[in-house]
Enzyme design. Structure first.
Site, PDB file in Angstrom:
ATOM      1  N   SER A  67       0.841  -1.197   0.000  1.00  8.59           N
ATOM      2  CA  SER A  67       0.000   0.000   0.000  1.00  8.59           C
ATOM      3  C   SER A  67       0.875   1.245   0.000  1.00  8.59           C
ATOM      4  O   SER A  67       1.991   1.241   0.516  1.00  8.59           O
ATOM      5  CB  SER A  67      -0.895   0.028   1.238  1.00  8.59           C
ATOM      6  OG  SER A  67      -1.723  -1.107   1.302  1.00  8.59           O
TER       7      SER A  67
HETATM    8  N1  SAH Z   1      -0.496  -4.732   4.316  1.00  8.26           N
HETATM    9  C1  SAH Z   1       0.226  -5.088   3.104  1.00  8.26           C
HETATM   10  C2  SAH Z   1      -0.595  -4.767   1.875  1.00  8.26           C
HETATM   11  C3  SAH Z   1      -0.785  -5.997   1.061  1.00  8.26           C
HETATM   12  S1  SAH Z   1      -1.976  -5.930  -0.241  1.00  8.26           S
HETATM   13  C4  SAH Z   1       1.612  -4.451   3.052  1.00  8.26           C
HETATM   14  O1  SAH Z   1       1.947  -3.664   3.954  1.00  8.26           O
HETATM   15  O2  SAH Z   1       2.391  -4.756   2.145  1.00  8.26           O
HETATM   16  C5  SAH Z   1      -3.255  -6.976   0.427  1.00  8.26           C
HETATM   17  C6  SAH Z   1      -2.845  -8.376   0.791  1.00  8.26           C
HETATM   18  O3  SAH Z   1      -4.048  -9.040   1.240  1.00  8.26           O
HETATM   19  C7  SAH Z   1      -2.313  -9.238  -0.348  1.00  8.26           C
HETATM   20  O4  SAH Z   1      -1.044  -9.722   0.015  1.00  8.26           O
HETATM   21  C8  SAH Z   1      -3.326 -10.377  -0.481  1.00  8.26           C
HETATM   22  O5  SAH Z   1      -2.726 -11.622  -0.801  1.00  8.26           O
HETATM   23  C9  SAH Z   1      -3.933 -10.394   0.917  1.00  8.26           C
HETATM   24  N2  SAH Z   1      -5.263 -11.002   1.048  1.00  8.26           N
HETATM   25  C10 SAH Z   1      -6.326 -10.966   0.203  1.00  8.26           C
HETATM   26  N3  SAH Z   1      -7.370 -11.627   0.727  1.00  8.26           N
HETATM   27  C11 SAH Z   1      -6.968 -12.111   1.944  1.00  8.26           C
HETATM   28  C12 SAH Z   1      -7.586 -12.894   2.963  1.00  8.26           C
HETATM   29  N4  SAH Z   1      -8.846 -13.326   2.867  1.00  8.26           N
HETATM   30  N5  SAH Z   1      -6.867 -13.180   4.068  1.00  8.26           N
HETATM   31  C13 SAH Z   1      -5.579 -12.752   4.206  1.00  8.26           C
HETATM   32  N6  SAH Z   1      -4.940 -12.028   3.267  1.00  8.26           N
HETATM   33  C14 SAH Z   1      -5.623 -11.706   2.156  1.00  8.26           C
END
Ligand code: SAH
Length: 220
Positions: A67
């Site tokens: 993000s």
């Molecule tokens: N907080 C992260 C942002 C990652 S983007 C950072 O600081 O880099 C969102 C993430 O959510 C992705 O890695 C995706 O694989 C994950 N995601 C999507 N659906 C999910 C679920 N049901 N449970 C856990 N993770 C999930």
């Protein structure tokens, strides 16, 4: 994972990023201090590392993104964390947001659905010494019942609706911060549990996240 170190140059870039975030309305000093402390470039794939201190989202592999700093700061500010709070992050991704949360409370749990990202990020957090969080690979739209209740739950992927399991796993007084909307845009929502069956919903700015998958998210 990059082997680069944190240098004065990176620290200077983080100070500049902090000024930019302040100008955009981030005012919580604890959040700004956490952003200033975490070496965001070490959460990037080497090809994108030079961009780490731009206020933008970037690919982290597996079709997912880290993000943008403004979004991380915005969501973290809405959580209003104290050092005693237990917090759950749904969507560990690169681990950057997790490392920011660990600067605010030692009680962090984080779930990632994607096995490849989970394995890579667990190793990265350990290498960076940011290994205080409980990590799990699984469907975070169902929360983490064994670690509940939480004072704060942060969802870092866009949901079609409020996942009921996450509402149930909030402590009374606890807050869920989650982007809710369609595939294009999502509105940041904060739900505060005021009593066993009483929830207050507030709405904030619009953002664009990758989709929250899973039983209480979008069907893959
Ligand atoms: N907080 C992260 C942002 C990652 S983007 C950072 O600081 O880099 C969102 C993430 O959510 C992705 O890695 C995706 O694989 C994950 N995601 C999507 N659906 C999910 C679920 N049901 N449970 C856990 N993770 C999930």
């Amino acid at each position: 994972m990059s082997t680069s170190a944190d240098t004065y140059r990176h620290q200077g870039l983080r100070r500049a990023l902090g000024r930019e975030l302040r100008q955009r309305g981030i005012h919580d000093e604890r959040v700004l201090a956490a952003i200033a402390a975490v070496p965001r470039h070490l959460f990037f794939e080497p090809a994108f590392e030079a961009h780490a201190y731009q206020d933008k989202a970037f690919p982290i592999g597996e079709g997912q993104t880290i993000s943008q700093p403004y979004t991380v700061a915005y969501q973290t500010q809405l959580l209003d964390l104290a050092p005693t709070h237990r917090v759950l992050e749904v969507g560990t991704g690169s681990g950057y947001q997790c490392a920011v949360l660990l600067r605010l409370t030692p009680h962090v749990a984080s779930i990632e659905f994607n096995e490849v990202l989970f394995a890579r990020t667990r190793q990265r957090l350990a290498q960076l010494g940011a290994d205080g969080a409980a990590l799990r690979c699984g469907d975070g739209s169902l929360g983490w019942p064994e670690q509940a209740p939480f004072d704060a739950i942060l969802v870092t992927a866009g949901a079609p609706a409020l996942p009921p399991p996450l509402l149930r796993q909030l402590r009374v007084g606890g807050r869920l911060v989650i982007p809710v909307g369609d595939a294009q845009t999502q509105r940041m929502v904060r739900v505060t549990r005021e009593g066993a069956e009483s929830f207050v919903r507030e709405e904030f700015e619009e953002f664009r996240f990758v989709p929250l998958l899973g039983a209480s998210g979008w069907r893959p």
